[in-house]
Structures are given as C-alpha cells and as structure tokens.
Design a protein around this motif. Structure first.
Motif, PDB file in Angstrom:
ATOM      1  N   TYR A 285      21.480 -52.576  60.097  1.00 24.02           N
ATOM      2  CA  TYR A 285      20.280 -52.173  59.352  1.00 24.02           C
ATOM      3  C   TYR A 285      19.094 -51.942  60.288  1.00 24.02           C
ATOM      4  CZ  TYR A 285      19.497 -57.196  59.716  1.00 24.02           C
ATOM      5  OH  TYR A 285      19.366 -58.471  60.199  1.00 24.02           O
ATOM      6  N   GLN A 286      19.211 -52.334  61.561  1.00 24.11           N
ATOM      7  CA  GLN A 286      18.188 -52.051  62.559  1.00 24.11           C
ATOM      8  C   GLN A 286      18.573 -50.844  63.417  1.00 24.11           C
ATOM      9  OE1 GLN A 286      17.606 -55.680  64.785  1.00 24.11           O
ATOM     10  NE2 GLN A 286      16.590 -56.688  63.072  1.00 24.11           N
ATOM     11  N   GLY A 287      19.692 -50.220  63.086  1.00 20.52           N
ATOM     12  CA  GLY A 287      20.191 -49.095  63.869  1.00 20.52           C
ATOM     13  C   GLY A 287      19.530 -47.783  63.511  1.00 20.52           C
ATOM     14  N   ASP A 288      19.792 -46.794  64.347  1.00 22.42           N
ATOM     15  CA  ASP A 288      19.319 -45.431  64.116  1.00 22.42           C
ATOM     16  C   ASP A 288      20.403 -44.646  63.398  1.00 22.42           C
ATOM     17  OD1 ASP A 288      16.844 -45.725  65.438  1.00 22.42           O
ATOM     18  OD2 ASP A 288      17.803 -45.383  67.381  1.00 22.42           O
ATOM     19  N   ILE A 289      19.973 -43.600  62.708  1.00 22.71           N
ATOM     20  CA  ILE A 289      20.908 -42.671  62.091  1.00 22.71           C
ATOM     21  C   ILE A 289      20.883 -41.400  62.920  1.00 22.71           C
ATOM     22  CG2 ILE A 289      21.462 -41.316  60.037  1.00 22.71           C
ATOM     23  CD1 ILE A 289      21.847 -44.327  59.689  1.00 22.71           C
ATOM     24  N   GLU A 290      22.069 -40.956  63.352  1.00 17.37           N
ATOM     25  CA  GLU A 290      22.166 -39.754  64.167  1.00 17.37           C
ATOM     26  C   GLU A 290      23.269 -38.864  63.633  1.00 17.37           C
ATOM     27  OE1 GLU A 290      22.199 -40.507  68.355  1.00 17.37           O
ATOM     28  OE2 GLU A 290      20.554 -41.943  68.208  1.00 17.37           O
ATOM     29  N   ASP A 291      23.125 -37.579  63.908  1.00 21.00           N
ATOM     30  CA  ASP A 291      24.093 -36.582  63.475  1.00 21.00           C
ATOM     31  C   ASP A 291      24.980 -36.237  64.669  1.00 21.00           C
ATOM     32  OD1 ASP A 291      25.467 -34.456  62.400  1.00 21.00           O
ATOM     33  OD2 ASP A 291      23.697 -33.415  61.666  1.00 21.00           O
ATOM     34  N   PHE A 292      26.264 -36.620  64.595  1.00 22.00           N
ATOM     35  CA  PHE A 292      27.238 -36.304  65.637  1.00 22.00           C
ATOM     36  C   PHE A 292      28.318 -35.433  65.023  1.00 22.00           C
ATOM     37  CE2 PHE A 292      25.902 -40.658  67.027  1.00 22.00           C
ATOM     38  CZ  PHE A 292      25.284 -40.273  68.204  1.00 22.00           C
ATOM     39  N   GLY A 293      28.451 -34.206  65.505  1.00 21.48           N
ATOM     40  CA  GLY A 293      29.510 -33.339  65.004  1.00 21.48           C
ATOM     41  C   GLY A 293      29.440 -33.114  63.513  1.00 21.48           C
ATOM     42  N   ASP A 294      28.249 -32.897  62.990  1.00 25.90           N
ATOM     43  CA  ASP A 294      28.022 -32.660  61.560  1.00 25.90           C
ATOM     44  C   ASP A 294      28.368 -33.853  60.684  1.00 25.90           C
ATOM     45  OD1 ASP A 294      27.046 -30.071  61.990  1.00 25.90           O
ATOM     46  OD2 ASP A 294      29.070 -29.237  61.962  1.00 25.90           O
ATOM     47  N   LYS A 295      28.393 -35.047  61.257  1.00 27.55           N
ATOM     48  CA  LYS A 295      28.617 -36.271  60.492  1.00 27.55           C
ATOM     49  C   LYS A 295      27.494 -37.240  60.799  1.00 27.55           C
ATOM     50  CE  LYS A 295      33.634 -35.975  60.447  1.00 27.55           C
ATOM     51  NZ  LYS A 295      34.874 -36.636  60.846  1.00 27.55           N
ATOM     52  N   LEU A 296      26.993 -37.892  59.759  1.00 30.70           N
ATOM     53  CA  LEU A 296      25.945 -38.885  59.942  1.00 30.70           C
ATOM     54  C   LEU A 296      26.554 -40.200  60.393  1.00 30.70           C
ATOM     55  CD1 LEU A 296      23.780 -38.251  56.775  1.00 30.70           C
ATOM     56  CD2 LEU A 296      23.212 -37.667  59.132  1.00 30.70           C
ATOM     57  N   HIS A 297      25.955 -40.799  61.414  1.00 31.89           N
ATOM     58  CA  HIS A 297      26.425 -42.075  61.947  1.00 31.89           C
ATOM     59  C   HIS A 297      25.273 -43.052  62.046  1.00 31.89           C
ATOM     60  CE1 HIS A 297      29.693 -39.477  63.312  1.00 31.89           C
ATOM     61  NE2 HIS A 297      30.413 -40.574  63.464  1.00 31.89           N
ATOM     62  N   VAL A 298      25.563 -44.323  61.785  1.00 41.53           N
ATOM     63  CA  VAL A 298      24.608 -45.381  62.096  1.00 41.53           C
ATOM     64  C   VAL A 298      24.995 -45.894  63.478  1.00 41.53           C
ATOM     65  CG1 VAL A 298      25.927 -47.204  60.915  1.00 41.53           C
ATOM     66  CG2 VAL A 298      23.487 -47.498  61.292  1.00 41.53           C
ATOM     67  N   VAL A 299      23.974 -46.097  64.315  1.00 47.91           N
ATOM     68  CA  VAL A 299      24.192 -46.531  65.695  1.00 47.91           C
ATOM     69  C   VAL A 299      23.773 -47.991  65.809  1.00 47.91           C
ATOM     70  CG1 VAL A 299      23.624 -46.130  68.121  1.00 47.91           C
ATOM     71  CG2 VAL A 299      23.707 -44.196  66.518  1.00 47.91           C
ATOM     72  N   CYS A 300      24.699 -48.840  66.224  1.00 53.25           N
ATOM     73  CA  CYS A 300      24.394 -50.255  66.383  1.00 53.25           C
ATOM     74  C   CYS A 300      23.359 -50.433  67.488  1.00 53.25           C
ATOM     75  CB  CYS A 300      25.663 -51.044  66.708  1.00 53.25           C
ATOM     76  SG  CYS A 300      25.340 -52.814  66.919  1.00 53.25           S
ATOM     77  N   PRO A 301      22.291 -51.191  67.220  1.00 57.36           N
ATOM     78  CA  PRO A 301      21.238 -51.368  68.223  1.00 57.36           C
ATOM     79  C   PRO A 301      21.657 -52.239  69.413  1.00 57.36           C
ATOM     80  CG  PRO A 301      20.778 -52.741  66.319  1.00 57.36           C
ATOM     81  CD  PRO A 301      21.966 -51.892  65.963  1.00 57.36           C
TER      82      PRO A 301
END
Length: 120
Positions: A59-75
């Motif tokens: 829940y403290q991670g960022d949301i990024e678009d990788f290869g047209d898929k949304l990902h949450v990135v672990c901080p």
C-alpha cells in the motif's frame, strides 16, 4: 483470476476511495489479512497488502505501467505485481480479490470486514 471467498464487504464511498492510488484496507481478522486497494483511472483492484517476497507494505508502493499492464511496485525491493492477476515475472504472486462499485459504494469480496481505519 480473483479469489471468490467470503462476502461482499463495503469499504467506502467511491469518491473518497479514488483520492489515493494505493491505500491500506485493515482487516478485522488482523494485520496479516490486510489488503491494498488500488485505484487507477476510476478502476479499483484489491490484493494482499504484504509483499509475498519479504513482507513489504504494498500500500506504500507505486503504480507503474509495464507492457500495458498495471503493476504495484513493492517499496522495499522493487518486486512488481500485476494488479489484475497478482502475477510477478519471477513466479511469486499476490492473491487478488474481486472489487465492484454499486451506487457509488466500493465493495471487496473478502473473508472478513475491511476498513480504511484500524479496528479497535
């Protein structure tokens, strides 16, 4: 595919919940059952709050678009998880849960009550 366990749990008003991209949902059963609620462009997704790698707070991670898929990135270590499937390119995954919006209210299919505030 999202797990279909439990019942639809009301988590709050759509307008209020869409103000943050990632937020922690506290579980009545305790910290280990908390979820992260992700909101991107009006769509909501829910998954386990603690990274399956080493327990980082997603829940403290960022949301990024990788290869047209949304990902949450672990901080903590940068592990990424598809917000729709919970999948990770390294073979680990997060459990995901169905989310629906009805009458401007957001619901998550889950095994226990959820809240944006800690249970007392």
């Amino acid at each position: 595919m999202a797990a279909a366990v439990g019942d639809w749990r009301l988590v709050g008003q759509e307008a209020a919940l869409s103000s943050l991209t990632c937020r922690r949902l506290y579980a009545r059963h305790g910290k280990s059952d908390d979820l992260v609620l992700v909101c991107v462009q009006g769509s909501f997704y829910a998954m386990e709050a603690w990274c399956s790698h080493m327990g980082g707070p997603l829940y403290q991670g960022d949301i990024e678009d990788f290869g047209d898929k949304l990902h949450v990135v672990c901080p903590w270590h940068g592990y990424t998880f598809d917000v729709r499937t919970g999948q990770n390119d390294l073979g680990i995954r997060q459990e995901v849960f169905q989310v629906k919006v009805e009458d401007s209210q957001v619901y998550v299919m889950y095994k226990c009550d959820l809240s944006t505030d800690p249970f007392s």
